[in-house]
Enzyme design. Structure first.
Site, PDB file in Angstrom:
ATOM      1  N   GLY A 134      -8.284  37.066  -9.964  1.00  0.00           N
ATOM      2  CA  GLY A 134      -7.181  36.238  -9.478  1.00  0.00           C
ATOM      3  C   GLY A 134      -6.220  36.952  -8.553  1.00  0.00           C
ATOM      4  O   GLY A 134      -5.186  36.411  -8.175  1.00  0.00           O
ATOM      5  N   THR A 163     -17.311  48.073  -5.159  1.00  0.00           N
ATOM      6  CA  THR A 163     -18.399  48.822  -4.525  1.00  0.00           C
ATOM      7  C   THR A 163     -18.817  49.985  -5.423  1.00  0.00           C
ATOM      8  O   THR A 163     -17.973  50.674  -5.993  1.00  0.00           O
ATOM      9  CB  THR A 163     -17.936  49.349  -3.163  1.00  0.00           C
ATOM     10  N   GLU A 248      -8.565  55.119   3.946  1.00  0.00           N
ATOM     11  CA  GLU A 248      -9.551  54.061   3.701  1.00  0.00           C
ATOM     12  C   GLU A 248      -9.686  53.166   4.923  1.00  0.00           C
ATOM     13  O   GLU A 248     -10.808  52.808   5.340  1.00  0.00           O
ATOM     14  CB  GLU A 248      -9.148  53.229   2.482  1.00  0.00           C
ATOM     15  N   GLY A 345     -30.952  35.162  21.229  1.00  0.00           N
ATOM     16  CA  GLY A 345     -31.441  33.802  21.056  1.00  0.00           C
ATOM     17  C   GLY A 345     -31.812  33.536  19.604  1.00  0.00           C
ATOM     18  O   GLY A 345     -31.188  34.050  18.675  1.00  0.00           O
TER      19      GLY A 345
END
Length: 383
Positions: A134, A163, A248, A345
């Protein structure tokens, strides 16, 4: 002919030798495993010990603690070569550039000697746990609690988007030691993951960074020694986080610029080889102009990044400068990689092409380490 990249002003012969080692390691150990790691949502645990054996872990940690004795420049070389190899799975930036430095700067001498040599060997993998289900950027309102009980803290709570969460042996956890004190109530505590009450949740299914073991972590009455508190008293966590965040964010900028350069290289090669209407795609004016724009974006980004690295090596990089570096480079790399993908593409939308994986991987750069919106807020406060 690949993109011409100006040699960085901070580079040295020693660093270029390291670059050769890092490039060889990344091409041999990282590049061939991307699809398998993406399917398994994690790298091989043995990768960490292999990296330790060749000396690529804890590069900027002093030799007295088993590290390489280098500087941030040594780390930057490794991160650039990882990005150029197309790897987004190995969480070495978090391990080397973030967690190891929390331990180096804030742990006591006994803990440094116990943990940092294992970081250097790959025996121990590091993670940092700030974000909660949260709570994103609003760190002062985290809910994870650490309550003092004699010579221990008892930790309860949950973290997400972590991580190295699956492999981590040591996690630096942001907790509330005083829930009424706002930012002054935040502390950092190092938790070894074999401690009873610690558990891992899901390895999360992400848009990109498919091979990275980004996981949920749970703390249920986890008892850790008071000595695992980082810093000499409670309530320093928010300050410690703010002190480490510039590095960081600089790491994120390093990988963004290297990723930009790699994408341009791939696109130059593809458009010169791919034919349409009887000529290489590169020969169309739109292709040349788009690549000219991209090369300029990369060159300008590289120039500012190099300036920031020089400042950081002199210990002069401030919060504003790091925020600017992260904001500029991550916004630019998202634009450049998107433009490059367009030149492929339909093949650019196929995941077997590195440009497609790069496009998905790079999107998180505008979010983690502080969102672009937070970077603008930080910068605006200094105007």
């Amino acid at each position: 002919m690949p993109l011409q990249i100006q040699k960085s002003s901070w580079s040295t012969t020693e660093l270029e030798d390291l670059r050769d080692l890092a490039r060889t390691f990344c091409q041999k150990e990282l590049a061939p495993n991307q699809e398998r790691w993406a399917a398994e949502k994690k790298v091989d645990r043995e990768l960490w010990t292999k990296a330790g054996e060749v000396g690529l872990l804890a590069l900027s940690i002093p030799e007295e603690y088993g590290g390489g004795g280098g500087t941030f420049a040594h780390e930057a070389v490794l991160y650039e070569e990882q990005a150029r190899s197309g790897d987004s799975a190995w969480g070495v930036t978090v391990h080397n550039g973030i967690v190891a430095h929390y331990i180096l700067e804030y742990a006591n001498e006994e803990q440094k000697k116990a943990w940092l040599p294992k970081f250097a060997s790959g025996e121990m993998v590091g993670a940092v746990a700030m974000t909660e289900p949260g709570t994103g950027s609003d760190l002062q309102n985290i809910k994870t609690r650490a309550v003092r009980d004699g010579d221990h803290y008892v930790i309860n709570g949950a973290k997400t988007f972590i991580t190295n969460g699956f492999h981590a042996d040591l996690v630096v956890v942001a907790v509330k030691t005083d829930p009424e004190a706002g930012a002054q109530g935040v502390s950092l505590i190092a938790v070894e993951t074999d401690t009873p009450g610690f558990s891992r949740g899901r390895v999360l299914d992400k848009i990109g960074l498919k091979g990275q073991d980004t996981a949920e972590l749970n703390f249920d009455d986890v008892r850790v020694p008071v000595a695992n508190l980082l810093g000499d008293k409670e309530g320093l966590g928010f300050i410690q986080l703010m002190q480490q965040l510039p590095q960081e964010r600089l790491i994120i900028a390093v990988t963004a610029v290297a990723g930009m350069e790699a994408a341009i290289d791939q696109t130059i090669a593809y458009t010169k080889d791919r034919q349409a209407f009887g000529r290489p795609i590169y020969n169309f004016q739109n292709t040349k102009f788009k690549l000219a724009e991209a090369a300029t974006e990369a060159a300008v980004s590289r120039a500012y990044l190099d300036q920031c690295i020089e400042r950081h090596l002199r210990k002069e990089l401030d919060v504003q400068g790091a925020a600017m570096a992260k904001l500029w480079t991550t916004e630019r790399v998202n634009k450049v990689v998107d433009d490059c993908l367009q030149l492929f593409g339909g093949y650019g939308y196929m995941t077997e092409y590195p440009i497609a994986r790069a496009w998905a991987d790079i999107r998180i750069s505008r979010i983690f380490g502080g969102t672009s919106e937070i970077m603008k807020e930080i910068i605006s406060r200094t105007l």
